[in-house]
Design an enzyme around this catalytic site. Structure first.
Site, PDB file in Angstrom:
ATOM      1  N   ASN A 169      19.094 -40.561  -4.181  1.00 53.65           N
ATOM      2  CA  ASN A 169      18.683 -40.851  -5.563  1.00 53.65           C
ATOM      3  C   ASN A 169      18.220 -42.294  -5.790  1.00 53.65           C
ATOM      4  O   ASN A 169      17.323 -42.516  -6.592  1.00 53.65           O
ATOM      5  CB  ASN A 169      19.764 -40.435  -6.569  1.00 53.65           C
ATOM      6  CG  ASN A 169      21.049 -41.180  -6.393  1.00 53.65           C
ATOM      7  OD1 ASN A 169      21.355 -41.661  -5.308  1.00 53.65           O
ATOM      8  ND2 ASN A 169      21.811 -41.292  -7.456  1.00 53.65           N
ATOM      9  N   GLU A 192      31.318 -44.417  -3.472  1.00 53.22           N
ATOM     10  CA  GLU A 192      30.668 -44.382  -4.790  1.00 53.22           C
ATOM     11  C   GLU A 192      30.208 -42.949  -4.983  1.00 53.22           C
ATOM     12  O   GLU A 192      29.309 -42.483  -4.281  1.00 53.22           O
ATOM     13  CB  GLU A 192      29.452 -45.317  -4.832  1.00 53.22           C
ATOM     14  CG  GLU A 192      29.766 -46.786  -4.604  1.00 53.22           C
ATOM     15  CD  GLU A 192      30.445 -47.459  -5.773  1.00 53.22           C
ATOM     16  OE1 GLU A 192      30.707 -46.803  -6.799  1.00 53.22           O
ATOM     17  OE2 GLU A 192      30.734 -48.659  -5.646  1.00 53.22           O
ATOM     18  N   CYS A 214      23.955 -41.480 -10.840  1.00 57.65           N
ATOM     19  CA  CYS A 214      25.396 -41.288 -10.984  1.00 57.65           C
ATOM     20  C   CYS A 214      25.904 -41.887 -12.285  1.00 57.65           C
ATOM     21  O   CYS A 214      26.940 -41.487 -12.779  1.00 57.65           O
ATOM     22  CB  CYS A 214      26.114 -41.890  -9.793  1.00 57.65           C
ATOM     23  SG  CYS A 214      25.489 -43.511  -9.403  1.00 57.65           S
ATOM     24  N   GLU A 253      31.508 -52.290  -5.397  1.00 57.25           N
ATOM     25  CA  GLU A 253      30.407 -52.934  -4.692  1.00 57.25           C
ATOM     26  C   GLU A 253      29.853 -54.043  -5.585  1.00 57.25           C
ATOM     27  O   GLU A 253      30.177 -54.134  -6.764  1.00 57.25           O
ATOM     28  CB  GLU A 253      29.309 -51.910  -4.399  1.00 57.25           C
ATOM     29  CG  GLU A 253      29.802 -50.778  -3.516  1.00 57.25           C
ATOM     30  CD  GLU A 253      28.685 -49.894  -3.004  1.00 57.25           C
ATOM     31  OE1 GLU A 253      28.204 -49.038  -3.770  1.00 57.25           O
ATOM     32  OE2 GLU A 253      28.276 -50.092  -1.835  1.00 57.25           O
TER      33      GLU A 253
END
Ligand code: NAP
Ligand code: MG
Length: 454
Positions: free
Chosen positions: A131, A229, A263, A433
């Site tokens: 994505n 993630e 997301c 992150e």
């Protein structure tokens, strides 16, 4: 050797054949990365910093080329793709400051001196989804190599083109051979090997919650370090006292950007009941205006879905019985195009309301008061992101503290800045992150005591 044919999702036309690594090639590349680690970790901090800045500069010189590759491979709008390539440059620049600032501590102890060191881990395996191929790759490899590790990176099978190019640009920038290795291939072969190979000391995984859970189980065998993630089902909470005009104007971009394959997509809109009608009126105007068109046009706000398979998966959430409030537009012709679709949730048990769809579909649900809004927002296995719209600063503070999610924005929809931490609560992930602390995830803390009596 097997190959994969990249398809342009905007036209369904083949673009390029990509060679896919098998197990032997994966193992050979991991061995090469391990060999490179022995010397990379010893490169002086200033030289490592300079090489990262070179890499950033070379990426900067190729922004347009990288962006065009992403448009072809992933159907991202050209505006987004330029931002994504620029994000790789920015993340490299940001972490180029790290090698010279990887501070340990000197801790007071009796009879000696105590010092901590931030030691690199070794070979880091980065597994990237389709994505956001460029940014997600950069969030893994830039801090990893800055901290003195070497990287093996597996792009998603569907979207390898920009990662392969970034690997070439690293070489052009003088990053030593073996420090940053891109290995296109299948998740079940290359990705799985990062989990099972003992030389890979950490896995950075971004992708679906289901695959992430399997990776977590696999990493347990070697107590392998892991950052996850994963998915999301984020809430966009709109209070009656908000600037409804602005909230409605921003809502389409917050969920339909990247065709909803994000997301952080705010795919649940919670609206205080007293302003539901007024919000929906303005939201409909904004959705109808949202430009779904060929991604190579500068005006395009949304391109196609990534693949025929993703199109079918998203369509499963839109049976004839779906409670559709209104839809936007889409171009006709080939490619995996879908119109932005707004559903009215009938209950919090609706599949479309609960599950991550990863497509341009949003569910709207009214709420009564502040407590109800927080309860509804938290009624999800996910907790990645979210937005709160209110002019009451006290309420904005209370609700942003009350929502169980890693990245909240108030009166805006921003989630990701490379200099602030990013990651999820609950089943949206593990670890963070980006931001100033990302280096901690790519180093071990070593404590050394020196006896001063001897
Ligand atoms: P995915 O199927 O989980 O794949 C992600 C990556 O993992 C791909 O490179 C894939 O390779 C690889 N993979 C698949 N099976 C594997 C295995 N058994 N072992 C090791 N690696 C494996 O997810 P996706 O379909 O690409 O992306 C969509 C999902 O990712 C959504 O749920 C979305 O929310 C989530 N996502 C989360 C974030 C975040 O930051 N939280 C960001 C982006 C996406 P192949 O390409 O060969 O399948
Ligand atoms: Mg998959």
């Amino acid at each position: 050797m097997s190959t994969y044919t990249v398809i342009n999702p905007a036209t369904a036309a083949p673009v390029k054949e990509i060679a896919m690594a098998d197990l032997a090639m994966t193992d050979a590349t991991i061995a090469k990365a391990q060999k490179a680690f022995e010397s990379w970790r010893l490169v002086s901090p200033g030289d490592r910093a300079r090489l990262l800045r070179n890499f950033a500069r070379v990426v900067d010189e190729h922004i347009e080329e990288l962006a065009q590759l992403e448009v072809q491979n992933s159907g991202h709008t050209i505006g987004n793709a330029r931002w994504e390539a620029g994000n790789v440059r920015d993340v490299l620049n940001y972490y180029s400051a790290a090698p010279e600032r990887l501070f340990g501590r000197q801790i007071p102890v009796p009879n000696g001196i105590d010092i901590t060191f931030k030691e690199p881990l070794g070979v880091i395996g980065v597994i990237v989804p389709w994505n956001f191929p460029m940014p997600i790759a950069g969030w893994g490899f830039a801090p990893a190599i800055a901290a003195g590790n070497t990287v093996v990176l597996k792009p998603a099978e569907l979207t390898p083109m920009t990662a392969i190019r970034l690997g070439e640009l690293a070489t052009e920038a003088g990053i030593p051979d073996g420090v940053f290795n891109v290995i296109p291939g299948k998740g079940s072969i290359v990705g799985e090997r990062f989990v099972t190979h003992p030389t890979v000391r950490k896995v950075v995984f971004t992708g679906s919650t289901t695959v992430g859970k399997g990776i977590m189980r696999g990493c347990a065998d070697q107590v392998k370090r892991l950052t996850l993630e994963l998915g999301g089902k984020s809430a966009n909470i709109i209070f009656a006292d908000a600037d409804i005009e602005k909230a409605a104007a921003g809502a389409p971009g917050s969920v339909f950007d990247n065709a909803g394959q994000d997301c952080c997509a705010r795919s649940r809109i919670l609206v205080q009941r007293s302003v539901l009608d007024s919000f929906m009126e303005k939201f409909e105007v904004a959705v109808k205006k949202f430009r779904v068109e060929s991604p190579d046009l500068d005006t395009s706000e949304m391109g196609p879905l990534i693949s025929a398979g993703q199109f079918d998966r998203v369509m499963e959430y839109l049976p004839d019985s779906a409670n559709v409030a209104f839809t936007g537009t889409k171009p006709s012709g080939p490619g995996y195009w879908m119109a932005p679709t707004v559903l009215l949730a009938t209950s919090t048990a609706d599949r479309a309301y609960r599950e991550e769809i990863f497509g341009p579909v949003v569910s709207v649900l009214p709420f009564e008061d502040e407590a109800d809004a927080i309860r509804l927002a938290n009624d999800s296995e996910y907790g990645l992101s979210g937005s709160i719209w209110s002019r009451d600063i006290g309420r904005a503070v209370r609700v942003s503290r009350g929502v169980e999610a890693g990245n909240i924005s108030v009166n805006s929809h921003s989630s990701v800045r490379y200099w602030t931490p990013f990651g999820g609560y609950k089943q949206s992930g593990l670890g963070r992150e980006l931001g100033p602390d990302a280096l901690d995830a790519f180093t071990e803390t070593k404590n050394v005591f020196f006896d001063t009596n001897s």
